[in-house]
Design an enzyme around this catalytic site. Structure first.
Site, PDB file in Angstrom:
ATOM      1  CB  ILE A 158      -0.936   0.013   1.223  1.00 47.21           C
ATOM      2  CG1 ILE A 158      -1.832  -1.231   1.246  1.00 47.21           C
ATOM      3  CG2 ILE A 158      -1.783   1.279   1.243  1.00 47.21           C
ATOM      4  CD1 ILE A 158      -2.665  -1.382   2.508  1.00 47.21           C
ATOM      5  CB  CYS A 159       0.934   4.339  -0.042  1.00 53.01           C
ATOM      6  SG  CYS A 159       1.362   6.067  -0.364  1.00 53.01           S
ATOM      7  CD  GLU A 160       7.696   5.131   2.393  1.00 47.13           C
ATOM      8  OE1 GLU A 160       8.929   5.316   2.467  1.00 47.13           O
ATOM      9  OE2 GLU A 160       6.895   5.548   3.242  1.00 47.13           O
TER      10      GLU A 160
END
Length: 376
Positions: A158-160
């Protein structure tokens, strides 16, 4: 003579009589009074987040690995490790019972783990992305492999955290069954091609800095402060930030469920840990500024992260109106990896809405579970 525009008719005056005005004031007073009572009655337990039962199964330094307890009969698929980023908490994926990607996946029979990076402090200023990917993440995968008796597991970044899993899948392809990415940036300069107003503010801001600016920003405290990043995110939506504690909150005062949802979201937003210094420099300089990941030029542990080395199936989920991670920055992965089993899922809403929005919630969990089920 050129035609002249006819004068516009004056706007009709508001038909607000003194009696109607008094009624509105009375209604507002009642809502504020009811809201004050709601505030007084709410306890910490009412706004607790990330309540899905789980057990600590491994830890090292400040990093913890949890395994969620099952909520349905297992489908017998490889375990799934959820990897969130360092800017924020994994608890977004389990905000509350009726808005929880975690619960949705568990109810669909998946075996879920999640890594919690903890609370980095000044002592962690020299921890790098190399340490997170080659060290902590690799150790988590090895533990799950042994516990499950499997050679491969699936990753949900998720994301980074999706950048971390992308790097891991490129460096250790033999250990990954399948990878799901959600709101993950790959081409950090793709916002310049998409060029949507109000999207990619962090990309633009980071590119406006010099490498020396980034060093000074990090070296001042030894980290990228969570409070600082919180203010950056707030500046991306200034009107929303200015009105949420009056208009949005006022709108929720006469609806307890909506009110508690508001407080849970604010609780998650306020819990923003500091980002370790050296890892933050890599994040801002190597990725946001120099865009090395999409070029397969990013290096970890002396090895180049070659996206073509990713041979597992990939599901790439993006938010169609994501102003933090514009869709184009995620979709750039499509032609860069070494597998033909690549699927995209564009969901309605913004960066956070993918996880808590009603429409996206119904699509995200089932979409991921179905996709993984076909690749077990």
């Amino acid at each position: 003579m050129a035609d002249q525009e006819s004068p516009k008719a004056p706007a009709a005056p508001l038909n607000l009589t003194p009696a109607a005005l008094l009624a509105e004031v009375g209604t507002l007073g009642r809502r504020i009074s009811e809201g004050a009572k709601l505030f007084a009655d709410v306890s910490d337990a009412d706004v607790e987040i990330a309540t899905t039962p789980k057990d600590l199964v491994w830890s090292q330094d400040k990093v913890s690995l949890y395994r969620y307890r099952p909520l349905a009969e297992s489908k017998g698929l490889p375990p799934v490790l959820i990897v969130y980023g360092l800017i924020g908490r994994y608890t977004m994926a389990d905000l509350q019972e009726d808005r929880s990607l975690v619960r949705n996946l568990l109810k669909l029979g998946l075996d879920l783990y999640v890594v919690d990076w903890g609370n980095p402090g000044r002592a962690d200023r020299y921890v790098t992305i190399d340490d997170y990917v080659d060290g902590y993440l690799a150790e988590c995968v090895a533990f799950i492999q042994e516990a499950a008796g499997r050679e491969t597991i699936s990753l949900l970044g998720i994301c980074e955290g999706g950048v971390f899993t992308t790097c891991y899948a490129a460096l250790y392809p033999e250990t990954v069954n399948a990878m799901v990415l959600t709101i993950t940036p790959i081409d950090f300069h793709a916002d310049t091609r998409e060029n949507r107003a109000g999207h990619g503010f962090i990309n633009v801001w980071t590119r406006s800095l010099t490498p020396e600016d980034v060093d000074r920003l990090i070296d001042a405290q030894g980290s990228l402060p969570g409070a600082f990043m919180g203010s950056v995110f707030s500046m991306m939506t200034p009107m929303r930030t200015m009105t949420k504690y009056n208009l949005d909150l006022l709108d929720a005062l006469d609806d307890k469920k909506k009110f508690l949802n508001f407080l849970r979201m604010e609780k998650w937003i306020a819990d923003r840990p500091d980002h370790p210094g050296e890892a933050a420099k890599q994040w801002l300089k190597d990725l946001y500024q120099d865009n090395k990941l999409v070029q397969s030029a990013f290096e970890l542990g002396g090895r180049r992260v070659d996206l073509k080395a990713i041979t597992c199936p990939v599901l790439n989920v993006f938010a169609q109106d994501d102003h933090i991670i514009p869709p184009a920055t995620s979709q750039a992965l499509r032609d860069k990896i070494g597998t033909t089993d690549y699927t995209e899922m564009g969901l309605p809403g913004g960066h956070v809405g993918v996880f808590v929005g009603g429409k996206a919630q119904k699509l995200l969990g089932s979409g991921i579970a179905d996709w993984l089920g076909q690749r077990g």
